[in-house]
Write a protein that holds these residues in place. Structure first.
Motif, PDB file in Angstrom:
ATOM      1  N   LEU A 180       0.831  -1.206   0.000  1.00 22.56           N
ATOM      2  CA  LEU A 180       0.000   0.000   0.000  1.00 22.56           C
ATOM      3  C   LEU A 180       0.864   1.255   0.000  1.00 22.56           C
ATOM      4  CD1 LEU A 180      -2.748  -1.170   2.510  1.00 22.56           C
ATOM      5  CD2 LEU A 180      -3.131  -0.560   0.108  1.00 22.56           C
ATOM      6  N   THR A 181       1.930   1.264   0.777  1.00 25.41           N
ATOM      7  CA  THR A 181       2.844   2.415   0.798  1.00 25.41           C
ATOM      8  C   THR A 181       3.479   2.605  -0.570  1.00 25.41           C
ATOM      9  OG1 THR A 181       3.317   2.065   3.144  1.00 25.41           O
ATOM     10  CG2 THR A 181       4.899   3.369   1.898  1.00 25.41           C
ATOM     11  N   GLN A 182       3.922   1.505  -1.157  1.00 22.58           N
ATOM     12  CA  GLN A 182       4.499   1.556  -2.499  1.00 22.58           C
ATOM     13  C   GLN A 182       3.488   2.089  -3.510  1.00 22.58           C
ATOM     14  OE1 GLN A 182       4.515  -1.977  -5.137  1.00 22.58           O
ATOM     15  NE2 GLN A 182       6.723  -1.995  -4.796  1.00 22.58           N
ATOM     16  N   GLY A 183       2.237   1.651  -3.392  1.00 21.21           N
ATOM     17  CA  GLY A 183       1.211   2.080  -4.338  1.00 21.21           C
ATOM     18  C   GLY A 183       0.924   3.560  -4.261  1.00 21.21           C
ATOM     19  N   VAL A 184       0.896   4.120  -3.063  1.00 19.90           N
ATOM     20  CA  VAL A 184       0.671   5.563  -2.917  1.00 19.90           C
ATOM     21  C   VAL A 184       1.794   6.336  -3.597  1.00 19.90           C
ATOM     22  CG1 VAL A 184       0.580   7.444  -1.240  1.00 19.90           C
ATOM     23  CG2 VAL A 184      -0.712   5.355  -0.817  1.00 19.90           C
ATOM     24  N   ALA A 185       3.038   5.905  -3.371  1.00 17.00           N
ATOM     25  CA  ALA A 185       4.174   6.581  -3.998  1.00 17.00           C
ATOM     26  C   ALA A 185       4.141   6.446  -5.515  1.00 17.00           C
ATOM     27  CB  ALA A 185       5.480   6.014  -3.440  1.00 17.00           C
TER      28      ALA A 185
ATOM     29  N   ALA B 151       1.393   8.699  -7.037  1.00 14.04           N
ATOM     30  CA  ALA B 151       1.822  10.098  -7.043  1.00 14.04           C
ATOM     31  C   ALA B 151       2.841  10.338  -8.152  1.00 14.04           C
ATOM     32  CB  ALA B 151       2.406  10.464  -5.683  1.00 14.04           C
ATOM     33  N   GLY B 152       3.733   9.388  -8.350  1.00 15.51           N
ATOM     34  CA  GLY B 152       4.720   9.531  -9.405  1.00 15.51           C
ATOM     35  C   GLY B 152       4.095   9.535 -10.793  1.00 15.51           C
ATOM     36  N   ILE B 153       3.066   8.723 -10.996  1.00 13.76           N
ATOM     37  CA  ILE B 153       2.379   8.693 -12.291  1.00 13.76           C
ATOM     38  C   ILE B 153       1.740  10.048 -12.578  1.00 13.76           C
ATOM     39  CG2 ILE B 153       0.423   7.688 -13.532  1.00 13.76           C
ATOM     40  CD1 ILE B 153       1.074   5.054 -12.012  1.00 13.76           C
TER      41      ILE B 153
ATOM     42  N   HIS C  11       3.051  12.367 -15.633  1.00 13.71           N
ATOM     43  CA  HIS C  11       2.194  12.337 -16.816  1.00 13.71           C
ATOM     44  C   HIS C  11       1.041  13.340 -16.766  1.00 13.71           C
ATOM     45  CE1 HIS C  11       4.355   8.884 -18.305  1.00 13.71           C
ATOM     46  NE2 HIS C  11       4.160   8.248 -17.160  1.00 13.71           N
ATOM     47  N   GLY C  12       1.039  14.227 -15.776  1.00 14.59           N
ATOM     48  CA  GLY C  12       0.039  15.279 -15.778  1.00 14.59           C
ATOM     49  C   GLY C  12      -0.916  15.194 -14.611  1.00 14.59           C
ATOM     50  N   PRO C  13      -1.843  16.156 -14.503  1.00 16.35           N
ATOM     51  CA  PRO C  13      -2.706  16.256 -13.324  1.00 16.35           C
ATOM     52  C   PRO C  13      -3.895  15.301 -13.328  1.00 16.35           C
ATOM     53  CG  PRO C  13      -3.198  18.019 -14.857  1.00 16.35           C
ATOM     54  CD  PRO C  13      -2.043  17.263 -15.446  1.00 16.35           C
ATOM     55  N   ASP C  14      -4.089  14.546 -14.389  1.00 13.31           N
ATOM     56  CA  ASP C  14      -5.247  13.647 -14.453  1.00 13.31           C
ATOM     57  C   ASP C  14      -5.172  12.579 -13.364  1.00 13.31           C
ATOM     58  OD1 ASP C  14      -5.284  13.683 -18.077  1.00 13.31           O
ATOM     59  OD2 ASP C  14      -6.217  15.035 -16.616  1.00 13.31           O
ATOM     60  N   ASP C  15      -6.306  12.035 -13.014  1.00 16.72           N
ATOM     61  CA  ASP C  15      -6.390  10.972 -12.004  1.00 16.72           C
ATOM     62  C   ASP C  15      -5.560   9.776 -12.455  1.00 16.72           C
ATOM     63  OD1 ASP C  15      -7.112   8.960 -10.246  1.00 16.72           O
ATOM     64  OD2 ASP C  15      -9.230   9.448 -10.278  1.00 16.72           O
ATOM     65  N   TRP C  16      -4.626   9.316 -11.612  1.00 14.25           N
ATOM     66  CA  TRP C  16      -3.758   8.205 -11.982  1.00 14.25           C
ATOM     67  C   TRP C  16      -4.543   6.944 -12.299  1.00 14.25           C
ATOM     68  CZ3 TRP C  16      -3.912   3.738  -9.131  1.00 14.25           C
ATOM     69  CH2 TRP C  16      -4.526   3.806  -7.876  1.00 14.25           C
TER      70      TRP C  16
END
Length: 527
Positions: free
Chosen positions: A259-264, A267-269, A273-278
């Motif tokens: 879960l920690t990895q997924g949040v990071a 955020a990196g995506i 790649h822009g402000p759109d929802d990851w």
């Protein structure tokens, strides 16, 4: 889309009528029947070769697109008429920058199986072998592993599987938890494929009551997860683990870390790649090149995988089936060559080599400051023809693979029949692409190099006549185990690994002192 052509019933009838008119003895009709199978969702037409019947690109679940992204797989939709199964389906999204590992793809409509059966297997009840491909859970596809030789010589039905990869398959995130446990979508895809096999094996001449689940590397670690998943119970009856010792840390993540990895990662995506929802990012933005980016493996600690393999094996709380498991004798030589290539690229020096400083730095990175000098003393460069690369590869193979292979075999053998092997063909085929040059040191039986002995893989050079002999014997070992749950040598026990070496040439298949050869006693002192 490749592998998804629907043929109309009228066209099928016309072809059948024409064949019957020009072939009064019925030879074409019999050939047509051999290529036609009715699955639970509709009929498929495959290819009949000299030795096998091959059906490719059969959907086992609905495309994981739109609202089905970030969710468990749902049933495939049925079809009318006859579906063309003569070409593979699209591979799941992956960067594809290392072609021997997997092709580039950005198409999420990828949940397909491929079935290969002996030519005469339209009826009968043969063992079924379901293969999960490797590729770091970021690359690969089922169709890369041609299974005609395995199916025909082993007299088994072979199923290869596509499953979601990278973030699309394994990203866990708190925002996804409202839809169920996140982070194991690729694993859930594999379960859906196994349920498809249970419903459809009989139609291809297979026995749904005798299914062997086997995989190499990432596919093997996925198989470890199925061994301990309560919801995988009854979906398979034997297991083969290739280069995937279940008790190794490299084959899993704990749920909190995932879960920690997924949040990071999310955020990196968005940052890159822009402000759109990851969550709605393009597929290409949710995968990373092989060997880079986040580590994706099954996540343990939730409802789906409540116990790690170590915990489950220690208590006997796992799906108890016979196991064949092993590693390759020189697992890490390929990765060490990768380190050497990275050094060449970083320095701009095409003649750069792994030196003694690199050797020691990698030992510190892998095993820590305290253990590194002890390991360097035990694996001196002078003992490996003065090659720092070979000394490093030996230490990494023994520390990361061999000790865990012994531990895995011992833990399993306390509960189930367990057989151990070591693939040890010192001159296994190198890659076929001339752009992939051999290193200056001997690669030997490195990671993945047993695969061309079991499958037809275009990425590797052809087997020699002697190696084909080993391939036939390995196929017999794998298929006999699928048929009976036994191998021809002594099983592992909690005190004796009883490992069989698999190599070509006279005396190539024989018992070996695996624990001694790989310094198991030394590694136990470092725990």
């Amino acid at each position: 889309m490749v592998g998804a052509l629907i043929l109309g019933a009228v066209v099928t009838a016309d072809v059948t009528g024409a064949a019957a008119a020009s072939d009064p003895d019925g030879a074409v009709e019999r050939h047509r029947d051999a290529s036609l199978v009715r699955t639970d969702k509709g009929a498929v037409r495959g290819t009949v070769t000299r030795t096998a019947r091959v059906f490719q690109g059969i959907p086992y679940a609905a495309p994981p697109t739109g609202h089905r992204r970030w969710a468990a797989p749902t049933p495939a939709t049925g079809w009318d008429g006859v579906r063309d199964a003569t070409k593979p389906g699209i591979a799941c999204p992956q960067a594809g920058l290392l072609p021997p590992v997997g092709p580039a793809s950005d198409d999420e409509d990828c949940l397909f199986v491929n079935v290969t059966a002996p030519r005469n297997a339209s009826s009968g009840s043969r063992p079924v072998m379901v293969h999960l491909h490797g590729g770091d859970h970021t690359d690969g596809e089922g169709a890369m592993h041609g299974a005609e030789r395995l199916a025909a010589r082993g007299d088994v039905v072979v199923v290869t599987v596509n499953y979601r990869l990278g973030a699309l398959g394994y990203l866990a995130h708190p925002d996804l938890e409202t839809r169920g446990e996140s982070g194991n979508y690729g694993f859930l895809d594999q379960q859906a494929a196994l349920r498809w096999v249970r419903r459809n094996a009989t139609a291809f001449g297979g026995d749904p009551g005798n299914v062997t689940l086997f995989g190499q590397s990432a596919g093997g670690y996925s198989t470890c997860a199925h061994l301990v998943a309560p919801s995988s119970a009854g979906l398979f009856h034997r297991v083969i683990l290739q280069s995937a010792p279940c008790t190794a840390d490299m084959g899993r993540r704990d749920r909190e870390s995932a879960l920690t990895q997924g949040v990071a990662t999310a955020a990196g995506i968005e940052r890159e790649h822009g402000p759109d929802d990851w969550r709605t990012a393009l597929p290409g933005h949710l995968v990373n090149p092989f060997g880079t980016g986040p580590e994706y493996t099954p996540a343990y600690g939730g409802r789906l995988l409540p116990h790690t393999p170590q915990e489950a094996f220690a208590t006997g709380r796992f799906n108890q089936v016979p196991v064949l498991q092993g590693i390759n004798r020189h697992e890490e030589r390929g990765r060490v060559y990768g380190l050497e290539l990275a050094k060449k690229a970083a320095t701009g020096d095409p003649d750069a080599r792994i030196d003694q400083a690199d050797h020691y730095a990698r030992l510190r990175e892998e095993f820590g400051e305290e253990k590194a000098p002890l390991i360097a003393e035990r694996y001196p460069v002078s003992a490996y023809d003065g090659s720092p690369a070979l000394a490093l590869a030996a230490a990494l193979t023994d520390g990361n693979w061999a000790r865990h292979s012994v531990d895995t075999g011992r833990a399993l053998s306390a509960h189930v029949p367990t057989y151990a092997y070591e693939f040890a063909d010192d001159d296994a085929p190198w890659y076929a692409d001339p752009n992939y040059r051999k290193p200056d040191f001997d690669v030997g039986a490195a990671h993945t190099f047993e695969l061309p002995y079991l499958f037809e893989l275009e990425a590797y050079a052809s087997l020699t006549t002697t190696q084909r002999g080993l391939a036939h014997r390995m196929i017999r070992i794998w298929s006999d185990f699928a048929r009976t749950g036994r191998a021809s040598w002594k099983p592992t026990t909690p005190v004796a690994p009883n490992v069989q070496s698999l190599a070509s040439g006279p005396g190539g298949i024989r018992p070996v002192d695996f624990a001694e050869d790989h310094r198991y006693g030394f590694w136990r002192t470092l725990r």
